[in-house]
Design an enzyme around this catalytic site. Structure first.
Site, PDB file in Angstrom:
ATOM      1  N   HIS A   1       1.167  32.178  35.151  1.00  0.00           N
ATOM      2  CA  HIS A   1       1.764  33.462  34.738  1.00  0.00           C
ATOM      3  C   HIS A   1       3.206  33.352  34.267  1.00  0.00           C
ATOM      4  O   HIS A   1       3.766  34.315  33.750  1.00  0.00           O
ATOM      5  CB  HIS A   1       1.625  34.515  35.845  1.00  0.00           C
ATOM      6  CG  HIS A   1       2.601  34.409  36.975  1.00  0.00           C
ATOM      7  ND1 HIS A   1       3.771  35.125  36.996  1.00  0.00           N
ATOM      8  CD2 HIS A   1       2.583  33.692  38.126  1.00  0.00           C
ATOM      9  CE1 HIS A   1       4.428  34.863  38.130  1.00  0.00           C
ATOM     10  NE2 HIS A   1       3.720  33.982  38.827  1.00  0.00           N
TER      11      HIS A   1
ATOM     12  N   CYS B   1      11.792  37.422  43.851  1.00  0.00           N
ATOM     13  CA  CYS B   1      11.251  37.346  45.203  1.00  0.00           C
ATOM     14  C   CYS B   1      12.268  37.774  46.249  1.00  0.00           C
ATOM     15  O   CYS B   1      11.917  38.080  47.366  1.00  0.00           O
ATOM     16  CB  CYS B   1      10.805  35.926  45.496  1.00  0.00           C
ATOM     17  SG  CYS B   1       9.913  35.227  44.125  1.00  0.00           S
TER      18      CYS B   1
HETATM   19  C1  PLP Z   1       7.571  31.768  40.092  1.00  0.00           C
HETATM   20  C2  PLP Z   1       7.947  30.529  40.797  1.00  0.00           C
HETATM   21  C3  PLP Z   1       7.178  30.027  41.855  1.00  0.00           C
HETATM   22  C4  PLP Z   1       5.987  30.757  42.388  1.00  0.00           C
HETATM   23  O1  PLP Z   1       4.899  30.749  41.498  1.00  0.00           O
HETATM   24  P1  PLP Z   1       3.708  31.812  41.757  1.00  0.00           P
HETATM   25  O2  PLP Z   1       2.621  31.366  40.847  1.00  0.00           O
HETATM   26  O3  PLP Z   1       4.280  33.153  41.383  1.00  0.00           O
HETATM   27  O4  PLP Z   1       3.341  31.721  43.184  1.00  0.00           O
HETATM   28  C5  PLP Z   1       7.565  28.845  42.449  1.00  0.00           C
HETATM   29  N1  PLP Z   1       8.646  28.184  42.023  1.00  0.00           N
HETATM   30  C6  PLP Z   1       9.400  28.613  41.009  1.00  0.00           C
HETATM   31  C7  PLP Z   1      10.572  27.806  40.565  1.00  0.00           C
HETATM   32  C8  PLP Z   1       9.082  29.810  40.364  1.00  0.00           C
HETATM   33  O5  PLP Z   1       9.853  30.238  39.364  1.00  0.00           O
END
Ligand code: PLP
Length: 395
Positions: free
Chosen positions: A204, A335
């Site tokens: 995503h 987050c």
């Molecule tokens: C978005 C992100 C995640 C988490 O990925 P998800 O697929 O949303 O769980 C982990 N590490 C970094 C650096 C991110 O930007």
């Protein structure tokens, strides 16, 4: 100046899906409903799509397609790496090295392991967010079983010296994981040249669906031809080489593969286009707003990331005012937007509490146009002037 649609400048939080990806997913939701573990031809059709989907992803990393494990997210791939290596190697050692600027998906598994008797070193970073390689070498002990350093930071866009870190890990025979969720699909990555053993990515963040991710696992997780260096977190069927059981999300995975194919094709052109827009934002904001400076590295940074501190205002207030002009940006990490603490990343690069609160992350992407950037650059300065007039942090 007006724009009819919302201006989305939060691509680091998530991306809209590319219409070409939606088309493929839609088709496979309808047509490829079989369970890839079923022996009949409807199941085998799904198995074939699953098999085919590993190729473009592996190819983007210069990896073997058999080393790609599909997961439900980047977070899951990070947890599999950190917890999986810790659990499998706890008799060999209990020391993990990571950094003070990791995403919560790496930071929090590490914190959890600390409560279970593991020791974790959180390497400091310099004012640009770069890890010090000498410091890394000095923190290695005979008990170190894992080094986890993100490829590029999600808040400030800094790209870490991953090849050098990979070499250090290899020289010391330590498993090396990198959270590449922000970098994957945007800048070239080569797991061979960079000596990466484990790498997390997510669909995503690259115009694919939410809830689909992957873990690259060198040599199917085996070292020295026999011993496993990673243990699965879940137990169930034998899917994904016993590493990640549960019926695969085939349409989502096929969409992930399509998203990767598009990234590969367009990467160098898009990186150049986005870098120009990025630099325009950085230059113009500093020209039009006083007491405004860039966070992160000036050149070793993702092509789509801008992170500014605008002093004497609160990032959250800027966001709300931008939102009422139909502009979506961020203060840093999506987050942590529910927490009152300032970003641990901005604190780690040495910002004061107050400067960390005054941060604004603008992240652009494939669908960002120059007129959207001009609109943003028009709207931001008056917002800042107005907020500064009512600011409790007087200039
Ligand atoms: C978005 C992100 C995640 C988490 O990925 P998800 O697929 O949303 O769980 C982990 N590490 C970094 C650096 C991110 O930007």
């Amino acid at each position: 100046m007006t724009l009819s649609e919302d201006v989305y400048l939060d691509y680091a939080a998530t991306t809209p899906m590319d219409p070409r990806v939606i088309e493929v997913i839609h088709k496979h939701f309808k047509e490829t409903y079989g369970n890839p573990s079923s022996l009949h031809s409807i199941g085998q059709k799904a198995a074939k799509m699953l098999y085919k989907s590993r190729e473009p992803i592996a190819s983007l990393l210069n990896a073997d397609r058999r080393d790609i494990i599909f997961t439900s997210s980047g977070t899951e791939a990070d947890n599999m790496s950190i917890q999986g290596v810790a659990m499998q190697n706890k008799t060999r050692g209990n020391h993990i090295i990571t950094t003070s600027i990791e995403h919560h998906a790496v930071e929090n598994p590490c914190k959890t392991l600390e409560k279970r008797g593991f020791k974790v070193t959180y390497l400091p970073v310099d004012k640009y967010g770069l890890v010090d390689l000498d410091e890394l070498k000095e923190s290695i002990t005979p008990k170190t079983i894992l080094i986890s350093v993100m490829l590029a930071n999600n808040e400030i866009g800094t790209i870490e010296p991953i090849s050098e870190i990979g070499e250090i890990a290899k020289d010391h025979d330590i498993v090396f994981h990198t959270d590449a969720v922000q970098a994957f699909g945007k800048i070239p990555i080569d797991v061979e040249q960079m000596n990466i053993d484990l790498l997390s990515a997510s669909a995503h963040k690259i115009y694919g669906p939410k809830g689909v991710g992957m873990l690259f696992m060198r040599n199917r997780g085996f070292i020295n031809g026999g011993e496993l260096f990673i243990r699965p977190l879940m137990f169930g069927g034998g899917h994904e080489k016993n590493m990640r059981p549960s019926t695969e999300n085939v349409p989502g995975i096929v969409g992930f593969a399509k998203a990767v194919e598009i990234c590969k094709e367009e990467m160098s052109r898009e990186a150049k286009r986005q870098e120009r827009l990025r630099d325009k934002i950085i230059d113009e904001c500093q020209k039009r707003i006083d007491e405004c400076f860039l966070n992160g590295h000036p050149t070793e940074r993702l092509p789509n990331n801008v992170n500014l501190t605008i002093r004497f205002v609160e990032g959250e207030s800027i966001l709300l005012d931008l939102d009422s002009e139909k502009i979506a940006a961020s203060t840093g990490s999506a987050c942590s937007s529910k927490s009152a603490d300032p970003s641990h990343v901005l604190r780690a690069i040495g910002l004061s509490h107050q400067d960390a609160y005054g941060s604004l992350r603008v992240s652009i992407g494939r669908f960002t146009t120059e007129s959207e950037i001009d609109y943003f650059l028009d709207k931001l300065p008056p917002i800042i002037s107005r907020l500064r007039e009512i600011s409790p942090f007087k200039k």
